[in-house]
Structures are given as C-alpha cells and as structure tokens.
Scaffold this active site. Structure first.
Site, mmCIF file in Angstrom:
data_model
loop_
_atom_site.group_PDB
_atom_site.id
_atom_site.type_symbol
_atom_site.label_atom_id
_atom_site.label_comp_id
_atom_site.label_asym_id
_atom_site.label_seq_id
_atom_site.Cartn_x
_atom_site.Cartn_y
_atom_site.Cartn_z
ATOM 1 C CD GLU A 438 33.800 -21.750 22.568
ATOM 2 O OE1 GLU A 438 34.489 -21.041 23.642
ATOM 3 O OE2 GLU A 438 33.801 -23.226 22.814
HETATM 4 C C1 LIG Z 1 28.382 -24.222 14.361
HETATM 5 C C2 LIG Z 1 27.897 -23.859 16.022
HETATM 6 C C3 LIG Z 1 27.918 -24.959 17.141
HETATM 7 C C4 LIG Z 1 26.728 -23.739 18.147
HETATM 8 N N1 LIG Z 1 27.082 -24.834 19.275
HETATM 9 C C5 LIG Z 1 25.900 -24.448 20.641
HETATM 10 C C6 LIG Z 1 26.407 -25.112 21.604
HETATM 11 O O1 LIG Z 1 26.707 -26.780 21.525
HETATM 12 N N2 LIG Z 1 25.331 -25.055 22.998
HETATM 13 C C7 LIG Z 1 25.257 -23.662 22.906
HETATM 14 O O2 LIG Z 1 23.727 -23.021 23.990
HETATM 15 N N3 LIG Z 1 24.772 -22.948 22.050
HETATM 16 C C8 LIG Z 1 25.594 -23.207 20.370
HETATM 17 N N4 LIG Z 1 25.607 -22.652 19.660
HETATM 18 C C9 LIG Z 1 25.113 -21.384 19.948
HETATM 19 C C10 LIG Z 1 25.969 -20.297 19.453
HETATM 20 O O3 LIG Z 1 25.919 -20.119 20.620
HETATM 21 C C11 LIG Z 1 24.258 -18.614 18.952
HETATM 22 O O4 LIG Z 1 24.615 -19.067 17.637
HETATM 23 C C12 LIG Z 1 25.411 -17.819 19.303
HETATM 24 O O5 LIG Z 1 25.272 -17.287 20.976
HETATM 25 C C13 LIG Z 1 24.305 -15.618 18.647
HETATM 26 O O6 LIG Z 1 23.449 -16.022 18.941
HETATM 27 P P1 LIG Z 1 22.710 -15.949 17.320
HETATM 28 O O7 LIG Z 1 23.300 -17.174 16.567
HETATM 29 O O8 LIG Z 1 21.154 -16.288 17.949
HETATM 30 O O9 LIG Z 1 22.851 -14.762 17.109
HETATM 31 P P2 LIG Z 1 21.987 -13.684 17.890
HETATM 32 O O10 LIG Z 1 22.070 -13.360 19.386
HETATM 33 O O11 LIG Z 1 20.431 -13.126 17.175
HETATM 34 O O12 LIG Z 1 22.746 -12.278 17.308
HETATM 35 C C14 LIG Z 1 22.790 -11.995 15.935
HETATM 36 C C15 LIG Z 1 23.999 -10.706 15.484
HETATM 37 O O13 LIG Z 1 23.858 -9.180 16.576
HETATM 38 C C16 LIG Z 1 25.095 -9.300 17.111
HETATM 39 N N5 LIG Z 1 24.800 -8.800 18.563
HETATM 40 C C17 LIG Z 1 23.453 -8.969 19.797
HETATM 41 N N6 LIG Z 1 23.305 -8.549 20.719
HETATM 42 C C18 LIG Z 1 24.389 -7.899 20.464
HETATM 43 C C19 LIG Z 1 24.944 -6.703 21.323
HETATM 44 N N7 LIG Z 1 24.281 -5.833 22.034
HETATM 45 N N8 LIG Z 1 25.630 -5.536 21.235
HETATM 46 C C20 LIG Z 1 25.978 -5.553 19.624
HETATM 47 N N9 LIG Z 1 25.746 -6.526 18.624
HETATM 48 C C21 LIG Z 1 24.836 -7.954 19.273
HETATM 49 C C22 LIG Z 1 25.952 -10.429 17.365
HETATM 50 O O14 LIG Z 1 27.145 -10.318 17.667
HETATM 51 C C23 LIG Z 1 25.072 -11.008 15.910
HETATM 52 O O15 LIG Z 1 26.626 -10.628 14.735
HETATM 53 C C24 LIG Z 1 25.818 -23.105 18.016
HETATM 54 C C25 LIG Z 1 25.968 -21.896 17.353
HETATM 55 C C26 LIG Z 1 26.218 -22.768 16.132
HETATM 56 C C27 LIG Z 1 26.253 -21.221 14.307
#
Ligand SMILES: Cc1cc2nc3c(=O)[nH]c(=O)nc-3n(C[C@H](O)[C@H](O)[C@H](O)COP(=O)(O)OP(=O)(O)OC[C@H]3O[C@@H](n4cnc5c(N)ncnc54)[C@H](O)[C@@H]3O)c2cc1C
Length: 750
Positions: A438
C-alpha cells in the site's frame, strides 16, 4: 493601486513562478481532486483550530458491530493457529474460510441493501485490529476484500448494474476478489505498468461486441491464487479509434472473472513466511466486454484517479489497524513478561534499561491507536483522507516495527526461538509486509506525505498552481495576484507568530484544556515553525522541492508528528481525561516534539540557500530543541505496562486472549499468579530466605509454600521455548538429506 501591484510587482513574480513551480499533469490534477484534507490542513496553516479537532465525535461501535466483534470475530480467531497456518498447512483451515464467507466478513464495507454489513470505518478497523491480534494471515485475508479492490471501487465508481450484479455476490462470499495493480515491471511507479488492454470487437455470449483484449503479468497479488474476480489495472489503448480519437486512453480498472480463457492464477509467493494467499497472475489475450470497466466506458482512462480515491480509505484502515494490534500485543506481552521473568533476582521490568523500550512500546501503542481512531472518525464523517491515510500508513507500520523489535529485545531468547509457544514471531515476520504494501514506506515518506500534503493542505499553494495553469493569460495573472498576496499575508503573519511563540514559549491553547494545556501550546508553536519552514522551502526551491526528497521527507515527518500528537491529545480527552493516562500522552508528545525540532533543524541546515538558515534558525529555533521524554516519564510509562490497571486495559484494548495453554495464555496466567503472590515474594525478599528455608523457619505456611511452587511452575512454562527431537525435525524437512548417526562430532572424533 490594484493594477500597479498586479502589473509591476506580481507580474515578474508570476513569470518566475511559471518556471519555478511544477505544472500539474492531468493525472496529478485528477489524483489531487480525488481526495480532501482534514486536520492536517489546520496544522499546515500555522494556527490550528483546536475546536475543529475537539468537536469531532469519538468513534464508537453500534450494538450490532460490537456483537460482531464479540461473536463471529472471536469465533473466527478461535479457529486460527499461527504455527499450523504458517509452518504446517500453508493456509487457513477450510472451516475458517467457510466461516468467513458464511458470516459476511468479506462484505463489511458493502451496504446492507446489497447484502453486506454496512459497517462504519471504525467498526471495520476494530474487526481488523482484533483479528490481527490473533493472526496476521487471518487479518490480511479479511482485510483485502474490504480494502482497495473491486468492492471499494464498485461502491465508489460502479454503474448501478455493476452494483446490483456484483455487490451481493461479493458480500456473500460467492465471489472472492483480488486487486491487481503491481506488475512485473512496475512497483511503486505503478503508472509505468505495461499491462495492456486494447479496444477491439470480439464474439461474447453469441454476439459480436465492443470490448477489451487484455494481456498482463502481475506480481505479489494478495488472494490472487484463490480469487474468482480480479480488479485489474492496465493501460487502455484504442489504436483503431473504435471508441474515439484518443489512441492512448490511460490507466483503466476493470472486472475480470478468473474463469475466462487466458487467465492464469493459482501460483503462490511465500510472503515473509506469513501464509495468506498471495501470488502472481498472468493474462493472455483475455477478452472482456466494455461493460466490465468499473464505472462503465465513461471511466475508461480514469483508473489512476479511482485508485487514489479508493486507496485513501483502505490505507487509513487496514495497516494502521494491524499495526495497532501488533503494538498493543507487544505492550501487553512485554509488560507481563518483564514482570514474570527474573534476572539478578529481580523482575527484569524493574531495570532502567528494560524500562526504556517498555516506555517506547507503551507510548507507541497509545499513539498509533489514537491516530487510528481519529482517522476512522474522519473517514466516517465522509472525508477521503489522501494525506492522513499516507501519514498513518507510514507511521503506524514504522512504529509497529519499532515496538515489535523492542518487544523482541525484552523477551530475548524467548522471542528468538520459533515454535507454537512464540507469540511474537508471527508479528515479527510480518513487519516487512506492512512496510512494503500500500505504498512502500520509503516512497511514502519521501514523496507522498509532504508531496501531496504540501499541495492539498497548504492554504494557498494549490490555488496559486491552478491560477498559473489557467489558459486565459489575463485571468491567470489576476487569479495569481489574488492568491499570491493572500499567501504573502499568511506567510508574514505566520513568520511573526512562529518567532513570537518560539521566543516566549506561548501558543494557542483551547478553553478548558486542563493538564494538557502546555502540550497544546507547544504544538501550536511547532505548527507555526513548520508553516514558515515549509513556505521557505516553496519559495527557495519551487518545483525543485519534488526532487529534494530528503527535505520533503523531513517536512513530512514534522507534519506527521504534529498529526500524531493532535490525535493523542484528542484521545486523552475522548477517553475521559484520566490523570493516570497522562504519562502516556506526555511521553508521546515529548518524543514527537523532539522529532519535529530535529526535522526542522535538519531541513533548515540543508536548504541550498544559506541565508535561509541565518534567517530561520534564530527566529524559529532559538533554544536547544526538546530533549525528548525524561527518564522519570519513561519509568512511569513502563510501569503502566508492568502493573495491571485500568490505564493498562485502556491502552491494550481488546485482544484475542489465546488458548489457556498457548504461549500468550500461559503468560497471562503466570502474570496474574505472580501478582497474587507478590506479598509472599516481598516477605521472602525482606527475610533474604529461599521459600524452602522460610518454610523450615516457619516464616511461610504450607499453603503459602505450595502457592509459590505453583507460581514457579507457571513461570517456568512461560520462559520455556519449543524444542524438537531429531525425528521431529526430520519430519519437518522430509526432503532434507538425512545424515548418518555417526556424523556427530563425538563419534567422528572417535
Ligand atoms: C505481501 C505483498 C502483498 C501485496 N499485495 C498486493 C496486491 O494485493 N495488489 C497489488 O497490486 N500489489 C500488491 N503488492 C505490491 C506492493 O504494493 C509493491 O510491492 C509495492 O508497491 C512496492 O513495489 P516493489 O516491491 O516493486 O518495490 P519498488 O517499487 O521497486 O521499490 C523499491 C524501493 O525503492 C523505493 N522507491 C521507489 N521509488 C521511489 C521514489 N521515487 N523515491 C523514494 N523511494 C522510492 C521504495 O520505497 C522501495 O523501498 C504486494 C506486495 C507484497 C510484498
């Protein structure tokens, strides 16, 4: 006069602002208009209206909602066993799934006329909080259908046909929804997804209809392995102009039944050893009719606005409630454990070093729950809290992480060794999930809280930006002139208020504030200092502020801490102004004031324009900043967890008690027994005798000796940890290579 100001003073500033302030993209403008502001706007103004906060009604449950928490919620929790779910079965028991469906858990937010429960945001939050106190896997399973997803989206944006068709089936659990936004290539920047829908014609139920051919590869989708319908977000394109003359329509949300040809679900991820259903999903040339767009064809391309709007409610409820439960559980168990566990012949809770983390846990439990109540109260007033929900998502999960880590430290080995007796491990494992989902916490802190807060909650900034974007040049300048000078007036007043209150220590206090009047005054002072610092950031950095994430994050921290202190003050009043609860409010406020001072200090130190520091530091931060809570206050808060009391009960709130022979149940029993036996243990301490010697010397009766032995046995059960025979370990890892018996070091040495 007016035109002289406009033409000779405003005009050059207008030209500068056009280049310095970022233009709002259509997506940003849509996202901004999809939410509203609440008390954070008061904090942003530099002169908060405390009446607004105080006149909000404290949230309560109706009799029906309370009965649901006490009845079905408790019954569902009784079916859950974390060890069995996370380490043995990899799923909730079937009877628990059936119970959820049959008892309307998936339809809490769906109105009664569609067969749902029609619960308030607060009731929804109380349910999630209670279940989270028992099982994170159970809580996430209930949370998702009631949060961002098809239900919420259909409720907010669906056509009447979609509501009539889908909501009763979602409420009854006949349909199980999942929400698919995150894709293989796009995470935090979800708008960069390449999952695609193309407008086309295809046969559907015997007729050729206009529809969408979808291709997607989503990842991390909660409930996707078992869902019957996906709320899918994708980029919609219309290359053949079948809908109009816009080839790239933009992000769109649609309902995709998972039994359609080409939909793949079922594979699972293992999220941090917490075995709720989560997995990838792919779609290859899946066709849906246009009516499956949530809101119908008129909402094609409006997906981003819909998601932002729907996210505001879910983000303000789900994870803050889970975090409130995890922290309350940490408070309850750590206080009890610190009393029953002895080292150096003393309960460990009497050592200052242990009291420090105990105090942090207690204050975090107080603050998170205060924020949760204020947020749900505002949601129940009908607000769409874009900024507050981001504040709560980030700070509740961060403080939960801090509290569970503190609880682990106090429990030490007891918390490290995994097994059914360990009541902290399931929450410890789940911490990174709350931090990531989220809106991952780093991006939420650095980009969202202040980034959105600045535009939405500032009294003039959005008006100025909208004036700059007005296409009619004359109107644009006139509007800008009006809002800019209102901004200047506001900034000047705030500057003098910030200076005055920083130097005199005085700030606005509402009538009849009682014991917390000094905290209101200090919060008013910080609000003015924050407003001035934020204005200086806009003035000197302009659109560059968006890229200066560390500055934006610190300003967001200051705004968030002010919100959390406001929530704590409100809670103290709503709870009935108990004097015994004051240490919790004071500790929470001192922590926040210290953090606000540091955030503003560091912001000022890092402004690229050095003169800002020379101006602001002596004006706003003339004295050394608040040093945080005193040791005395920390000890008082720790003792609130250590001794049973009404304050402790109010702080911990309703938690699932666990079975009598569970880790938590054994701890509760031992805690009560240790307290009951305290007169005896005090007597022994004075005599400096062991129970056996005291019995021999006649200083203890047989019954008293037996009582002490029972207490000792109960404590031994609490400090015990799980252990396994080699056979049991082999059964847990059936595919592991079995080493021959001779492979023990001793035999190897022989
Ligand atoms: C257990 C679990 C359940 C989930 N459930 C759902 C679901 O039901 N539906 C759904 O659609 N998604 C779901 N997600 C996805 C979740 O919302 C994403 O994992 C999340 O949005 C982060 O994306 P990412 O993991 O690809 O990290 P990335 O986007 O690759 O980010 C990596 C790091 O970089 C940081 N970062 C990225 N951009 C910036 C910026 N501009 N400035 C500063 N920091 C930044 C992030 O905060 C993070 O720390 C789920 C994820 C998990 C692990």
């Amino acid at each position: 006069m007016m035109s002289f100001r406009r033409d000779y003073i405003t005009k050059p500033i207008f030209k500068w602002a056009k280049t310095a302030l970022p233009a709002l993209s259509e997506t940003e403008a849509e996202a901004i208009s999809s939410g509203d502001v609440h008390f954070e706007a008061e904090l942003f103004s530099g002169k908060p209206d405390w009446t607004m906060l105080r006149k909000m009604k404290a949230p309560t449950l109706t009799a029906e909602e309370q009965a649901f928490v006490d009845g079905p919620c408790r019954a569902f929790c009784d079916m859950l066993d974390n060890w069995q779910i996370d380490r043995v079965d990899g799923d909730l028991p079937k009877e628990a799934w059936d119970y959820l469906r049959e008892n309307g858990f998936f339809g809490m937010i769906i109105p009664k006329e569609y067969g749902g429960k029609g619960f308030s945001a607060y009731a929804h939050s109380e349910v999630v909080r209670y279940i989270s106190s028992r099982s994170v896997a159970g809580a996430v399973t209930v949370m998702v259908p009631n949060s961002l997803g098809p239900g919420e989206l259909i409720l907010q944006f669906g056509t009447q046909e979609q509501r009539d068709d889908w909501l009763p089936r979602l409420a009854s659990g006949k349909e199980l929804p999942a929400f698919g936004l995150t894709s293989e290539d796009a995470g935090s920047d979800a708008s960069a997804m390449v999952d695609e829908g193309v407008i086309c014609k295809q046969e559907w139920q015997g007729e050729e209809v206009l529809g969408i051919r979808l291709n997607w590869a989503k990842r991390y989708i909660t409930l996707s392995p078992v869902c019957t319908v996906l709320g899918l977000a994708f980029q919609l394109r219309d290359p053949d102009g079948l809908l109009g003359d816009t080839p790239d329509i933009g992000i769109t949300c649609a309902l995709v039944p998972t039994d359609l040809d080409g939909v793949e679900t079922g594979r699972r991820h293992l999220p941090s050893g917490t075995m709720f259903m989560n997995g990838p999903t792919t779609g290859k040339d899946v066709f849906i009719p246009l009516e499956n767009i949530i809101g119908g064809p008129d909402y094609a391309g409006k997906g981003w606005m819909m998601l932002m709007s729907a996210l505001a409610a879910g983000r303000g409820i789900s994870l803050p409630s889970l975090s409130a439960a995890g922290t309350a559980l940490a408070a309850h168990t750590t206080g009890a454990y610190a009393r029953v566990r002895k080292q150096f012949n003393m309960p460990i809770g009497l050592f200052g070093g242990v009291q420090e983390p105990m105090a942090r846990i207690a204050a975090n439990a107080y603050t998170i729950d205060a924020g949760r109540r204020l947020t749900t109260a505002a949601l129940d007033e009908g607000h769409k809290l874009a900024v507050i929900s981001a504040i709560m998502k980030y700070h509740a999960t961060t403080r939960m992480r801090e509290s569970i880590n503190d609880a682990m430290d106090v429990h030490s080995g007891k918390a490290v060794i995994d097994g059914p007796l360990n009541y902290l491990q399931p929450h410890y494992r789940a911490i990174p999930i709350g931090i990531t989902v989220e809106g991952a916490n780093i991006v939420t802190r650095n980009l969202i809280i202040f980034g959105q807060g600045a535009i939405r909650a500032h009294p003039h900034l959005l008006d100025e930006m909208q004036a700059l974007q007005e296409p009619d040049p004359e109107k644009s300048l006139t509007d800008f002139d009006k809002h800019f000078w209102a901004h200047v007036g506001h900034s000047t007043r705030t500057f003098f208020r910030g200076w005055w209150s920083a130097w005199t220590g005085r700030g606005d206090v509402p009538d009849n504030a009682g014991d917390i009047a000094p905290l209101y005054a200090r919060l008013s002072r910080w609000s003015a200092a924050f407003a001035v610092t934020a204005d200086m950031a806009f003035l000197t950095l302009g659109g560059e502020l968006k890229r200066k994430e560390m500055i934006s994050a610190r300003l967001g921290d200051a705004l968030s801490e002010m919100f959390l202190v406001s929530a704590a003050l409100k809670r103290w009043e709503d709870d009935g102004r108990h004097e015994a609860d004051l240490p919790l409010v004071q500790y929470a406020a001192e922590v926040s004031f210290n953090r606000i001072g540091r955030a503003l200090d560091e912001t000022i130190a890092n402004f690229p324009a050095r003169w800002v520091g020379w101006l602001l530091r002596p004006t706003l931060l003339p004295r050394s900043r608040s040093r945080g809570p005193s040791d005395k206050l920390a000890e008082q808060c720790a003792m609130i967890l250590y001794h049973p009391s009404q304050t402790r009960d109010r702080l911990v709130g309703p938690l699932h008690p666990g079975e009598p022979d569970s880790g938590q149940g054994l701890l509760d029993t031992a805690y009560r027994m240790v307290i009951d036996a305290e007169p005896l243990t005090k007597r022994l301490r004075k005599l400096k005798q062991s129970p056996a010697d005291a019995l021999k010397a006649g200083a203890l009766t047989d019954a008293e000796f037996a009582q002490l032995q029972r207490v000792d046995a109960a404590v031994q059960k609490v400090v015990a940890v799980d252990e396994y025979s080699p056979e049991e370990i082999a059964a847990m890892f059936p595919d592991a290579p079995q080493h021959p018996d001779s492979f023990t070091p001793r035999e190897a040495a022989e």
